[in-house]
Design a protein around this motif. Structure first.
Motif, PDB file in Angstrom:
ATOM      1  N   LEU A   1      -4.265   0.079  -2.350  1.00 49.83           N
ATOM      2  CA  LEU A   1      -5.280  -0.154  -1.329  1.00 49.83           C
ATOM      3  C   LEU A   1      -6.483  -0.912  -1.884  1.00 49.83           C
ATOM      4  O   LEU A   1      -7.134  -1.654  -1.166  1.00 49.83           O
ATOM      5  CB  LEU A   1      -5.721   1.180  -0.726  1.00 49.83           C
TER       6      LEU A   1
ATOM      7  N   THR B   1       0.837  -1.205   0.000  1.00 56.94           N
ATOM      8  CA  THR B   1       0.000   0.000   0.000  1.00 56.94           C
ATOM      9  C   THR B   1       0.870   1.253   0.000  1.00 56.94           C
ATOM     10  O   THR B   1       0.612   2.199  -0.741  1.00 56.94           O
ATOM     11  CB  THR B   1      -0.934   0.004   1.230  1.00 56.94           C
ATOM     12  N   VAL B   2       1.889   1.256   0.820  1.00 57.04           N
ATOM     13  CA  VAL B   2       2.778   2.422   0.906  1.00 57.04           C
ATOM     14  C   VAL B   2       3.555   2.602  -0.384  1.00 57.04           C
ATOM     15  O   VAL B   2       3.680   3.726  -0.893  1.00 57.04           O
ATOM     16  CB  VAL B   2       3.736   2.275   2.119  1.00 57.04           C
TER      17      VAL B   2
ATOM     18  N   THR C   1       2.823   1.813  -3.384  1.00 56.35           N
ATOM     19  CA  THR C   1       1.987   2.246  -4.509  1.00 56.35           C
ATOM     20  C   THR C   1       1.297   3.574  -4.209  1.00 56.35           C
ATOM     21  O   THR C   1       0.381   3.964  -4.922  1.00 56.35           O
ATOM     22  CB  THR C   1       0.927   1.178  -4.841  1.00 56.35           C
ATOM     23  N   LEU C   2       1.774   4.244  -3.150  1.00 47.64           N
ATOM     24  CA  LEU C   2       1.220   5.545  -2.748  1.00 47.64           C
ATOM     25  C   LEU C   2      -0.286   5.484  -2.510  1.00 47.64           C
ATOM     26  O   LEU C   2      -1.026   6.412  -2.828  1.00 47.64           O
ATOM     27  CB  LEU C   2       1.568   6.620  -3.781  1.00 47.64           C
ATOM     28  N   GLY C   3      -0.748   4.376  -1.988  1.00 40.98           N
ATOM     29  CA  GLY C   3      -2.149   4.226  -1.638  1.00 40.98           C
ATOM     30  C   GLY C   3      -3.011   3.631  -2.727  1.00 40.98           C
ATOM     31  O   GLY C   3      -4.135   3.214  -2.463  1.00 40.98           O
TER      32      GLY C   3
ATOM     33  N   THR D   1      -5.055  -4.392  -1.519  1.00 37.69           N
ATOM     34  CA  THR D   1      -4.602  -4.785  -0.194  1.00 37.69           C
ATOM     35  C   THR D   1      -5.683  -4.698   0.872  1.00 37.69           C
ATOM     36  O   THR D   1      -5.639  -5.445   1.843  1.00 37.69           O
ATOM     37  CB  THR D   1      -3.385  -3.947   0.252  1.00 37.69           C
TER      38      THR D   1
END
Length: 150
Positions: A103, A95-96, A98-100, A106
């Motif tokens: 999400l 998640t981190v 891919t800059l959110g 995930t």
């Protein structure tokens, strides 16, 4: 299996009250120590069962068999908890990284992971209680979901 002189199979010996108490103690002490140190640090549960095994391994086949079962089961649960933690860290990392945007993938995977962890925790608790009762009653018990290491 060896047959007796009359050709019948030998009957298993009934464990004594002391053997049943030691066997139940292997399961119960593993449960209590694992709960006291948190489920993730459940290695203490393995330690409790190892102590019972070391004390009774030469004296009581019944108690040592139950202690081995408790060791294997609690070690298996500890391994499963470590794997779940690693998956959780990987999901947060994805998640981190891919800059959110990750999400979308995930979050559902994380929810499934949380449900799986809850199911494992409930199974661990229930199976430990059942094993303690079976040992106290002088019965054999094999935990499900166990990696047989000993």
């Amino acid at each position: 299996m060896e047959h007796t002189a009359d050709g019948s199979l030998p009957q298993p010996l009934t464990p004594t009250a002391s053997e049943r108490q030691w066997a139940a103690l292997a399961h119960l002490s593993a449960l209590v120590l694992a709960l006291m140190t948190s489920w993730i640090a459940g290695a203490a549960g393995v330690l409790a069962a190892v102590v019972v095994y070391m004390i009774k391994r030469d004296d009581s086949p019944f108690a040592s068999a139950h202690a081995r079962e408790a060791i294997n089961f609690n070690l298996s649960m500890f391994i499963y908890a470590c794997v779940a933690t690693a998956i959780g860290i990987a999901l947060v990392g994805a998640t981190v990284l891919t800059l959110g945007l990750g999400l979308l993938v995930t979050l559902p995977a994380g929810l499934v992971l949380v449900l799986a962890i809850a199911a494992i925790a409930v199974a661990w608790l229930v199976c430990s209680i059942v094993a303690t009762i079976k040992a106290w009653n002088g019965e054999e018990y094999r935990y499900p979901f166990t990696i047989r290491l000993l």
